[in-house]
Write a protein that holds these residues in place. Structure first.
Motif, mmCIF file in Angstrom:
data_model
loop_
_atom_site.group_PDB
_atom_site.id
_atom_site.type_symbol
_atom_site.label_atom_id
_atom_site.label_comp_id
_atom_site.label_asym_id
_atom_site.label_seq_id
_atom_site.Cartn_x
_atom_site.Cartn_y
_atom_site.Cartn_z
ATOM 1 N N PRO A 16 0.868 -1.180 0.000
ATOM 2 C CA PRO A 16 0.000 0.000 0.000
ATOM 3 C C PRO A 16 0.904 1.229 0.000
ATOM 4 O O PRO A 16 2.055 1.144 0.449
ATOM 5 N N ILE A 17 0.416 2.346 -0.512
ATOM 6 C CA ILE A 17 1.187 3.573 -0.290
ATOM 7 C C ILE A 17 0.645 4.173 0.996
ATOM 8 O O ILE A 17 -0.559 4.248 1.206
ATOM 9 N N PHE A 18 1.546 4.549 1.881
ATOM 10 C CA PHE A 18 1.157 4.874 3.248
ATOM 11 C C PHE A 18 0.829 6.359 3.412
ATOM 12 O O PHE A 18 1.465 7.213 2.793
ATOM 13 N N TYR A 19 -0.148 6.632 4.255
ATOM 14 C CA TYR A 19 -0.500 8.026 4.554
ATOM 15 C C TYR A 19 0.659 8.691 5.285
ATOM 16 O O TYR A 19 1.318 8.058 6.124
ATOM 17 N N VAL A 20 0.815 9.963 5.006
ATOM 18 C CA VAL A 20 1.911 10.684 5.655
ATOM 19 C C VAL A 20 1.429 11.491 6.857
ATOM 20 O O VAL A 20 1.989 12.520 7.189
ATOM 21 N N HIS A 30 5.833 -4.424 7.963
ATOM 22 C CA HIS A 30 5.431 -5.799 7.673
ATOM 23 C C HIS A 30 4.968 -5.951 6.223
ATOM 24 O O HIS A 30 5.413 -6.847 5.505
ATOM 25 N N SER A 31 4.079 -5.062 5.772
ATOM 26 C CA SER A 31 3.627 -5.130 4.370
ATOM 27 C C SER A 31 4.808 -4.989 3.426
ATOM 28 O O SER A 31 4.874 -5.647 2.380
ATOM 29 N N THR A 32 5.733 -4.118 3.782
ATOM 30 C CA THR A 32 6.860 -3.827 2.911
ATOM 31 C C THR A 32 7.814 -5.020 2.840
ATOM 32 O O THR A 32 8.323 -5.355 1.767
ATOM 33 N N THR A 55 4.299 6.660 -0.745
ATOM 34 C CA THR A 55 3.414 7.360 0.191
ATOM 35 C C THR A 55 2.217 7.991 -0.504
ATOM 36 O O THR A 55 2.292 8.456 -1.628
ATOM 37 N N ASP A 56 1.113 7.991 0.241
ATOM 38 C CA ASP A 56 -0.192 8.504 -0.185
ATOM 39 C C ASP A 56 -0.323 9.860 0.477
ATOM 40 O O ASP A 56 -0.464 9.941 1.690
ATOM 41 N N GLU A 57 -0.243 10.933 -0.302
ATOM 42 C CA GLU A 57 -0.006 12.230 0.325
ATOM 43 C C GLU A 57 -1.184 13.198 0.272
ATOM 44 O O GLU A 57 -1.163 14.236 0.923
ATOM 45 N N VAL A 272 -1.664 -5.921 0.873
ATOM 46 C CA VAL A 272 -2.418 -4.925 1.660
ATOM 47 C C VAL A 272 -2.697 -5.484 3.050
ATOM 48 O O VAL A 272 -2.671 -6.697 3.251
ATOM 49 N N GLY A 273 -2.966 -4.587 3.979
ATOM 50 C CA GLY A 273 -3.493 -5.011 5.269
ATOM 51 C C GLY A 273 -4.981 -5.255 5.113
ATOM 52 O O GLY A 273 -5.615 -4.724 4.190
ATOM 53 N N LYS A 274 -5.554 -6.054 5.990
ATOM 54 C CA LYS A 274 -6.965 -6.421 5.811
ATOM 55 C C LYS A 274 -7.902 -5.222 5.974
ATOM 56 O O LYS A 274 -9.060 -5.276 5.577
ATOM 57 N N ASP A 275 -7.386 -4.120 6.529
ATOM 58 C CA ASP A 275 -8.201 -2.914 6.700
ATOM 59 C C ASP A 275 -8.545 -2.240 5.372
ATOM 60 O O ASP A 275 -9.487 -1.456 5.315
ATOM 61 N N ILE A 276 -7.793 -2.524 4.318
ATOM 62 C CA ILE A 276 -8.048 -1.798 3.067
ATOM 63 C C ILE A 276 -8.389 -2.742 1.902
ATOM 64 O O ILE A 276 -8.143 -2.433 0.749
ATOM 65 N N HIS A 304 -3.373 -8.028 11.203
ATOM 66 C CA HIS A 304 -2.716 -6.888 11.860
ATOM 67 C C HIS A 304 -1.833 -7.284 13.029
ATOM 68 O O HIS A 304 -2.087 -8.268 13.712
ATOM 69 N N TRP A 305 -0.848 -6.465 13.244
ATOM 70 C CA TRP A 305 -0.077 -6.554 14.484
ATOM 71 C C TRP A 305 -0.840 -5.799 15.552
ATOM 72 O O TRP A 305 -1.375 -4.721 15.302
ATOM 73 N N GLN A 306 -0.853 -6.404 16.710
ATOM 74 C CA GLN A 306 -1.547 -5.766 17.825
ATOM 75 C C GLN A 306 -0.534 -5.381 18.888
ATOM 76 O O GLN A 306 0.551 -5.943 18.968
ATOM 77 N N LYS A 311 -5.307 -3.051 17.647
ATOM 78 C CA LYS A 311 -4.529 -2.889 16.423
ATOM 79 C C LYS A 311 -3.485 -1.789 16.585
ATOM 80 O O LYS A 311 -3.795 -0.694 17.026
ATOM 81 N N MET A 312 -2.275 -2.122 16.228
ATOM 82 C CA MET A 312 -1.211 -1.125 16.238
ATOM 83 C C MET A 312 -1.576 -0.076 15.211
ATOM 84 O O MET A 312 -1.809 -0.398 14.045
ATOM 85 N N SER A 313 -1.673 1.186 15.627
ATOM 86 C CA SER A 313 -2.121 2.190 14.672
ATOM 87 C C SER A 313 -1.625 3.581 15.053
ATOM 88 O O SER A 313 -1.521 3.929 16.226
ATOM 89 N N LYS A 314 -1.314 4.327 13.986
ATOM 90 C CA LYS A 314 -0.772 5.672 14.181
ATOM 91 C C LYS A 314 -1.712 6.532 15.000
ATOM 92 O O LYS A 314 -1.291 7.238 15.904
ATOM 93 N N SER A 315 -3.018 6.422 14.679
ATOM 94 C CA SER A 315 -3.938 7.314 15.389
ATOM 95 C C SER A 315 -4.148 6.870 16.835
ATOM 96 O O SER A 315 -4.521 7.680 17.673
HETATM 97 O O1 ME8 Z 1 -4.512 2.892 4.208
HETATM 98 N N1 ME8 Z 1 -0.472 -4.423 11.291
HETATM 99 O O2 ME8 Z 1 -2.496 3.981 4.379
HETATM 100 P P1 ME8 Z 1 -2.075 3.671 5.899
HETATM 101 C C1 ME8 Z 1 -0.085 -4.732 10.049
HETATM 102 N N2 ME8 Z 1 -2.956 5.279 2.185
HETATM 103 N N3 ME8 Z 1 -0.091 -3.859 9.035
HETATM 104 C C2 ME8 Z 1 -0.496 -2.607 9.282
HETATM 105 C C3 ME8 Z 1 -0.919 -2.210 10.557
HETATM 106 C C4 ME8 Z 1 -0.893 -3.182 11.603
HETATM 107 N N4 ME8 Z 1 -1.259 -2.900 12.840
HETATM 108 N N5 ME8 Z 1 -1.269 -0.919 10.492
HETATM 109 C C5 ME8 Z 1 -1.064 -0.523 9.208
HETATM 110 C C6 ME8 Z 1 -3.651 3.614 3.760
HETATM 111 N N6 ME8 Z 1 -0.589 -1.534 8.481
HETATM 112 C C7 ME8 Z 1 -3.767 4.134 2.355
HETATM 113 C C8 ME8 Z 1 -3.398 3.054 1.379
HETATM 114 S S1 ME8 Z 1 -3.059 2.105 -1.103
HETATM 115 C C9 ME8 Z 1 -3.479 2.576 -2.649
HETATM 116 C C10 ME8 Z 1 -3.534 3.415 -0.067
HETATM 117 C C11 ME8 Z 1 -0.239 -1.513 7.060
HETATM 118 O O3 ME8 Z 1 -0.908 4.544 6.151
HETATM 119 C C12 ME8 Z 1 -1.208 -2.387 6.269
HETATM 120 O O4 ME8 Z 1 -0.641 -2.703 5.035
HETATM 121 O O5 ME8 Z 1 -3.231 3.767 6.795
HETATM 122 C C13 ME8 Z 1 -2.336 -1.418 6.049
HETATM 123 O O6 ME8 Z 1 -3.183 -1.820 5.003
HETATM 124 C C14 ME8 Z 1 -1.572 -0.164 5.707
HETATM 125 O O7 ME8 Z 1 -0.429 -0.204 6.577
HETATM 126 C C15 ME8 Z 1 -2.386 1.095 5.938
HETATM 127 O O8 ME8 Z 1 -1.535 2.185 5.821
#
Ligand code: ME8
Length: 536
Positions: A16-20, A30-32, A55-57, A272-276, A304-306, A311-315
């Motif tokens: 996936p391209i990741f949000y900045v 992990h995806s990478t 990156t998804d900007e 992709v992660g299962k979220d998308i 996902h990694w927890q 869920k491990m997550s930026k927000s």
């Molecule tokens: O969704 N465990 O970007 P994103 C494993 N920009 N993988 C994880 C994870 C976790 N806890 N958290 C995130 C976007 N990921 C969009 C994508 S593609 C055209 C656009 C990984 O920055 C996983 O691959 O939110 C997830 O799908 C992705 O980061 C979401 O990254």
């Protein structure tokens, strides 16, 4: 109908391209790592391969973070994007391009796809009301939202049932994409391609979701509200929806902006992660069907990694810093932990201790140890060499052109180990067809375990020179064959190992992953100083 006609095209794998909106965490890595593994795996099998990450900007989410930080969106993007790029470098990822949706060719590609969709009659203007979730950058139907009380303010708020993120009522003019017209074709496509979404559980979910879907997809936002994006061609009062923009990146990197002939397309796998999944398995194929472009061959979704049970997550802020981990363990040990620990289907929890433990027990204890047994001067085999007056060059611990005869007794004694070793490539190929990385590494470590045990039991120095030599030889062969197979998994350790053994760079593809493969070290390998030479 959906397949590319060229068979010689490189294997094309994407992340996936990741949000900045924040720095990368372990989930992104992990995806990478998975994508990098698949690229290197295909190369090992002798195929050209191309890997894309980036990156998804654009989008509301990034616009809001920039606003809060008092920065221009582009400045924020430059700052965060580079951390993702640096992570790929630190983790030894072999991506061929790092794409940014702010790259000029991507803007052209996104507008080009839009124009094709419009020309083919799939885009129309309409009014849109609905619950919009900025954090997820998507609209949710009413029944997928619920009202809750905010824990901190005590005020009522509405959230997405699926992600728990806040939604807001939004009413505006948008362009729509006639995804409803493609429902039957999508369902037909899933039916004809049961491996399109992997694992199976995810495939079933996608099919069920598409089967019950009915509304069209809003694919633009008014620029007055949201301008950090790519303008709709011919109507700058609207900005292209960030997901349509983002998904197009896979085409951009294949050369879509500059030519209609895109030999690298379709992608072989989107990781992709299962979220998308919805976006990749439903919207993306729909856009491509509408544009008469071939569909990707596979959407590979991982769980996902927890961290602390969620869920491990930026927000959420409950993230593991991948830079720290790479520093602590080293890049290969991080890859090993991710690949050995996480199955695609189920979430798993991260622990630093278990990562450290696995490095110690598996990488150092079994793989590294086996190398020490053949190559280290400290090991008792050196005594054996002395005892039996074998030639030992002492050069980097390598035995110089040790000459051995292939004798019956030699094969008999080690038969089980050799058999396991020779069965390994086929086993791993099978595992990799399902991207079962824990299974693959498990199989490999079973052989390493058996080889270590064999060394312990062989005590060749107590018997005869021929036994010493054959033991060293067999163990060296395990090291060589396993290292060849491990290259995609552990690019640094394996290459160090193969260099140490003196295996020529041309002798590191899968066909050499066989006990006593012909000319396994290469005739002029390492200036003739390879570990062992066999006379038959
Ligand atoms: O969704 N465990 O970007 P994103 C494993 N920009 N993988 C994880 C994870 C976790 N806890 N958290 C995130 C976007 N990921 C969009 C994508 S593609 C055209 C656009 C990984 O920055 C996983 O691959 O939110 C997830 O799908 C992705 O980061 C979401 O990254």
């Amino acid at each position: 109908r959906f397949e590319s006609t060229t068979t010689q095209k490189p294997f094309y794998v994407t992340t996936p391209i990741f949000y900045v909106n924040a720095a990368p965490h372990l989930g992104h890595l992990h995806s990478t790592v998975l994508a990098d593994l698949l690229k290197r795996w295909n190369q090992l099998l002798g195929r050209k391969a191309y890997m894309l990450t980036g990156t998804d900007e654009h989008g509301m989410k990034v616009q809001q973070v920039a606003q809060k930080a008092g920065k221009e969106p582009k400045a924020l993007c430059d700052e965060i994007s580079v951390t993702f790029k640096e992570l790929a470098k630190a983790a030894n990822i072999s991506n061929d391009r790092f794409i940014r949706t702010t790259d000029p060719d991507h803007r052209i590609a996104a507008q080009k796809l839009w124009t094709i969709l419009q020309d083919k009659g799939y885009i129309y203007k309409g009014k849109h009301d609905g619950w919009y979730c900025v954090s997820d950058e998507t609209f949710y139907p009413d029944n997928q939202t619920q009202e809750v009380t905010d824990a901190t303010t005590g005020l009522p708020k509405r959230i997405s049932v699926e992600t728990g993120k806040q939604v807001e009522w939004t009413s505006e003019e948008n362009y729509f994409f006639r995804i409803s017209k493609l429902k039957d074709r999508l369902l037909e496509f899933y039916e004809a391609n049961p491996n399109f979404v992997t694992p199976k559980e995810r495939y079933d979910e996608v099919k069920a979701e598409v089967a019950t879907s009915s509304s069209d997809l809003s694919v633009s936002r008014p620029s007055s509200r949201f301008s950090w994006g790519i303008p709709v061609p011919g109507d700058s009062s609207q900005t292209i929806y960030v997901w349509l923009d983002a998904l197009t990146n896979y085409l951009t990197a294949a050369g879509f902006a500059i030519s209609d002939d895109i030999p690298m397309w379709p992608a072989d796998v989107h990781i992709v992660g299962k979220d998308i999944i919805r976006f990749h398995a439903m919207y993306w194929p729909a856009f491509l069907l509408a544009a008469d472009l071939p569909l990707p061959k596979k959407i590979l979704a991982h769980a996902h990694w927890q961290m602390n049970g969620s869920k491990m997550s930026k927000s959420e802020g409950n993230v593991v810093d991948p830079f720290y981990l790479v520093e602590l363990l080293d890049a290969d040990a991080v890859r090993y932990y991710l690949l050995a620990h996480a199955v695609l289907e189920h979430d798993c929890s991260f622990s630093t201790e278990s990562a450290l433990k696995r490095r110690q027990s598996d990488l150092i204890g079994k793989y590294g140890n086996l190398f020490s047994r053949v190559t280290s001067k400290k090991f008792s085999l050196e005594n054996a060499v002395k005892t039996f007056n074998l030639r030992f060059s002492g050069d980097r611990g390598a035995y110089e052109s040790m000459q051995i005869e292939r004798s019956e007794s030699f094969l008999e004694k080690e038969a089980a180990l050799i058999e396991d070793l020779d069965a390994l490539p086929a086993k791993i190929i099978k595992r990799m067809e399902k991207t079962d990385t824990p299974g693959a590494l498990n199989d490999i470590w079973a052989v390493l375990g058996a080889a270590n045990k064999y060394c312990e039991e062989a005590t060749p120095w107590r018997t005869s020179p021929i036994n010493v030599v054959s033991t060293v030889y067999v163990v060296a062969e395990v090291c060589r064959v396993v290292s060849i197979i491990l290259q995609p998994f552990l690019p640094e350790y394996s290459v160090r190992g193969l260099n140490h053994l003196g295996v020529h760079v041309d002798r590191r593809t899968i066909e050499y992953a066989r006990f006593m493969a012909d000319d396994a070290y290469g005739s002029d390998a390492n200036n003739g100083k390879h570990l062992i030479r066999v006379i038959r």
